[in-house]
Design an enzyme around this catalytic site. Structure first.
Site, PDB file in Angstrom:
ATOM      1  N   PHE A 118       5.192  53.642  29.619  1.00 49.06           N
ATOM      2  CA  PHE A 118       3.846  52.874  29.842  1.00 49.06           C
ATOM      3  C   PHE A 118       2.900  53.729  30.796  1.00 49.06           C
ATOM      4  O   PHE A 118       2.524  53.428  31.792  1.00 49.06           O
ATOM      5  CB  PHE A 118       4.506  51.930  30.715  1.00 49.06           C
ATOM      6  CG  PHE A 118       5.555  50.769  30.414  1.00 49.06           C
ATOM      7  CD1 PHE A 118       5.962  50.520  28.980  1.00 49.06           C
ATOM      8  CD2 PHE A 118       6.577  50.721  31.362  1.00 49.06           C
ATOM      9  CE1 PHE A 118       7.090  49.693  28.501  1.00 49.06           C
ATOM     10  CE2 PHE A 118       7.797  49.747  30.842  1.00 49.06           C
ATOM     11  CZ  PHE A 118       7.927  49.483  29.583  1.00 49.06           C
ATOM     12  N   HIS A 119       2.707  54.872  30.064  1.00 50.64           N
ATOM     13  CA  HIS A 119       1.753  55.563  30.596  1.00 50.64           C
ATOM     14  C   HIS A 119       0.655  56.195  29.560  1.00 50.64           C
ATOM     15  O   HIS A 119       0.332  57.297  29.088  1.00 50.64           O
ATOM     16  CB  HIS A 119       2.413  57.058  31.132  1.00 50.64           C
ATOM     17  CG  HIS A 119       3.018  56.968  32.495  1.00 50.64           C
ATOM     18  ND1 HIS A 119       4.092  57.951  32.687  1.00 50.64           N
ATOM     19  CD2 HIS A 119       3.406  55.730  33.080  1.00 50.64           C
ATOM     20  CE1 HIS A 119       4.829  57.466  33.642  1.00 50.64           C
ATOM     21  NE2 HIS A 119       4.466  56.360  33.842  1.00 50.64           N
TER      22      HIS A 119
END
Length: 535
Positions: free
Chosen positions: A472-473
């Site tokens: 989730f980056h």
């Protein structure tokens, strides 16, 4: 009927997330400046936002998560991944893993070498320090008294300390500080918490600033597009609780909607690749081919090992007495498993000894599941996740319709680069090696994922497609630079468009070597200073 939103604003900030809360605070410090912050989601007054382990109940919860999904990923054997984004004030700092990580000095020096003057490590370090309130106090590297609290975690696990000793046996020694510019080594992650509660950018930056009369915060305000006069942005069109409105910005509109929604808003406004926009019935206003391109993210490979003779969260969470004990400990001391960040222990290593700096980050957890959000396994186990910090695989995020509500088409293209495939295989082999350490033998580790029968490089790569997932980056879709594919200048102004800047993770030309929330806060701090100076 469209109405003009009441009020007279110098700056309109689109997005009340990680960067937007910082901008709202810093720009409203000037009492002669009027600031409007638009947030499409709601407030953060939801108990699971604040209890650290509540990320498990926030991800996939439409109250606080936009619940996006990636396209089918060929490199992940055709799987589509859930892609959580914060639908709440504080943005992803309200639902993320709370890990305080800056990345490496070489990351920022690389940005500067790509033509982004003022963005080297020595340039950005003061902006990290400015907002930091480090538990050890102020030093040349760390700040004290700032808004962004950095503390230690309030629990420990014997199996994680044994993992640290095991890593030491193979030359991966401990480090005192992951945030000194070199994060090589092992240690327990520092986290953004206060007294066992999540510390998001709403608490840190926004709520104190909301007492000022020159800051207005509007939640449930969905920005549909930018309003342009020629090639100058003068305001935005929005819906406040489904009521169409417009608002004017006397000085600038600041996009802080994140790596997926900032390029989406540019494209909905006619800024991007003309052919792509025309095909959707959008009149092109400005040809900017880099919008939505250069999407990068960290792919995490989750290896799981059964253990014995030690405590893990699996047994505690799967028994009634264990759950009661967890709840009581948190209620009485604000510690224990309910105060846990998703990952407690970290290790930064190299997939190849010839590399100058680490390219692997381990997130080691005293728990295991088949996938995030699933029930914990009924047996004691640990998860040893490894992610490639510098992926060469690049994707994109683009709108598929002229309507503002649908999510963009998110394509990460994980493992499309040959180098990333090699790093993935090397990462699994390295994790397996560490788990053979003498320090871990008393716990009799047995590989569960990917499984001891999977040995060849080809089989390991194929199985990576089944067990790897996003961390989730997402970054990079409005990258900063001076090359033809750059979207913003080093001052974060959109190339060729007046009155508009982008200020969030999308401006990163290359992803940082670690978790991305605190780098975004740094970006917003630096941007706010540039904005005030130019005003």
């Amino acid at each position: 009927m469209t109405e003009q939103l009441t009020g007279d604003y110098d700056y309109v900030i689109v997005g009340g997330g990680t960067a937007g809360c910082v901008l709202a605070n810093r720009l409203s410090e000037d009492p002669n400046t009027n600031v409007l912050l638009l947030e499409a989601g709601g407030n953060d007054r939801y108990h699971w936002v604040h209890i650290p382990v509540g990320y498990l109940y926030c991800i996939g919860n439409p109250r606080v998560d936009w619940m996006m999904k990636t396209a089918s990923e060929p490199g992940l054997n055709g799987r589509s991944l859930v892609y959580p984004r914060g639908k709440v004030l504080g943005g992803c700092t309200s639902i993320n893993g709370m890990i305080y990580m800056r990345g490496q000095a070489a990351d920022y020096d690389g940005w500067r070498q790509m033509g982004n003057a003022g963005w080297g490590w020595d340039d950005v370090l003061p902006w990290f320090r400015k907002s930091e309130d480090h538990h050890k106090g102020g030093t040349d590297l760390h700040g004290a008294g700032g808004e962004w609290k950095v503390t230690t975690q309030r629990l420990s696990w014997d199996i994680l300390r044994a993992f640290q000793e095991g890593a030491r046996e193979f030359g991966y020694g401990p480090t005192e500080d992951f945030n000194s510019g070199s994060n090589e080594g092992s240690g327990f992650f520092e986290v953004n918490q206060k007294n066992g509660l999540r510390w998001n950018t709403t608490k840190a930056f926004l709520r104190p600033a909301m007492k000022r009369p020159n800051l207005r915060v509007l939640t449930h305000a969905m920005t549909d597009c930018l309003i342009l006069d020629g090639r100058r942005v003068t305001g935005v069109a929005l819906r406040h609780k489904d009521k169409p409105m417009t608002v004017t910005a006397r000085r600038e509109v600041l996009l802080a909607a994140g790596s997926l929604n900032s390029p989406k808003l540019l494209e909905l406004s006619g800024i991007g690749q003309p052919d792509r926009l025309s095909a959707l019935g959008i009149t092109p206003v400005h040809d900017l081919p880099g919008v939505g391109e250069n999407l990068q993210d960290h792919l995490q490979i989750r290896t799981v090992f059964k253990v014995s003779g030690t405590e893990t969260l699996n047994e505690k969470a799967n028994s009634l007495t264990g759950r009661i004990g967890i709840a009581l400990k948190y209620a009485l001391t604000r510690s224990g498993p309910l105060s846990m960040a998703p990952s407690q222990f970290g290790l930064f290593t190299k997939s190849d000894p010839a590399l100058a700096t680490p390219d692997l980050e381990y997130h080691v957890q005293p728990l295991s599941t088949d996938r995030l959000g699933d029930p914990l396994h009924p047996f004691p186990a640990i998860t040893v996740s490894v992610c490639n910090l510098r992926p060469e695989s690049v994707g994109h995020s683009h709108i598929t319709t002229s309507q503002p509500d649908p999510q963009p088409d998110i394509r990460l293209n994980y493992l499309s680069a040959e180098r990333d495939k090699q790093v993935a295989v090397a990462a699994i082999k390295q994790a397996r090696m560490i788990m053979t350490a003498k320090a871990l033998r008393p716990y009799q580790p047995q590989e569960f994922l990917p499984g001891p029968a999977i040995r060849s490089d080809a089989d390991l790569l194929a199985e990576t497609g089944n067990i790897a997932t996003t961390i989730f980056h997402p970054v990079g879709t409005c990258k900063m630079g001076t090359d033809p594919m750059a979207v913003v200048t080093p001052e974060l102004r959109v190339h060729g468009v007046g009155g508009l800047r982008v200020i969030d993770a999308s401006i990163m030309p290359k992803i940082t070597s670690g978790n991305t929330a605190s780098p975004v806060i740094m970006i917003a701090e630096k941007a706010a200073d540039m904005i005030r100076s130019s005003a």
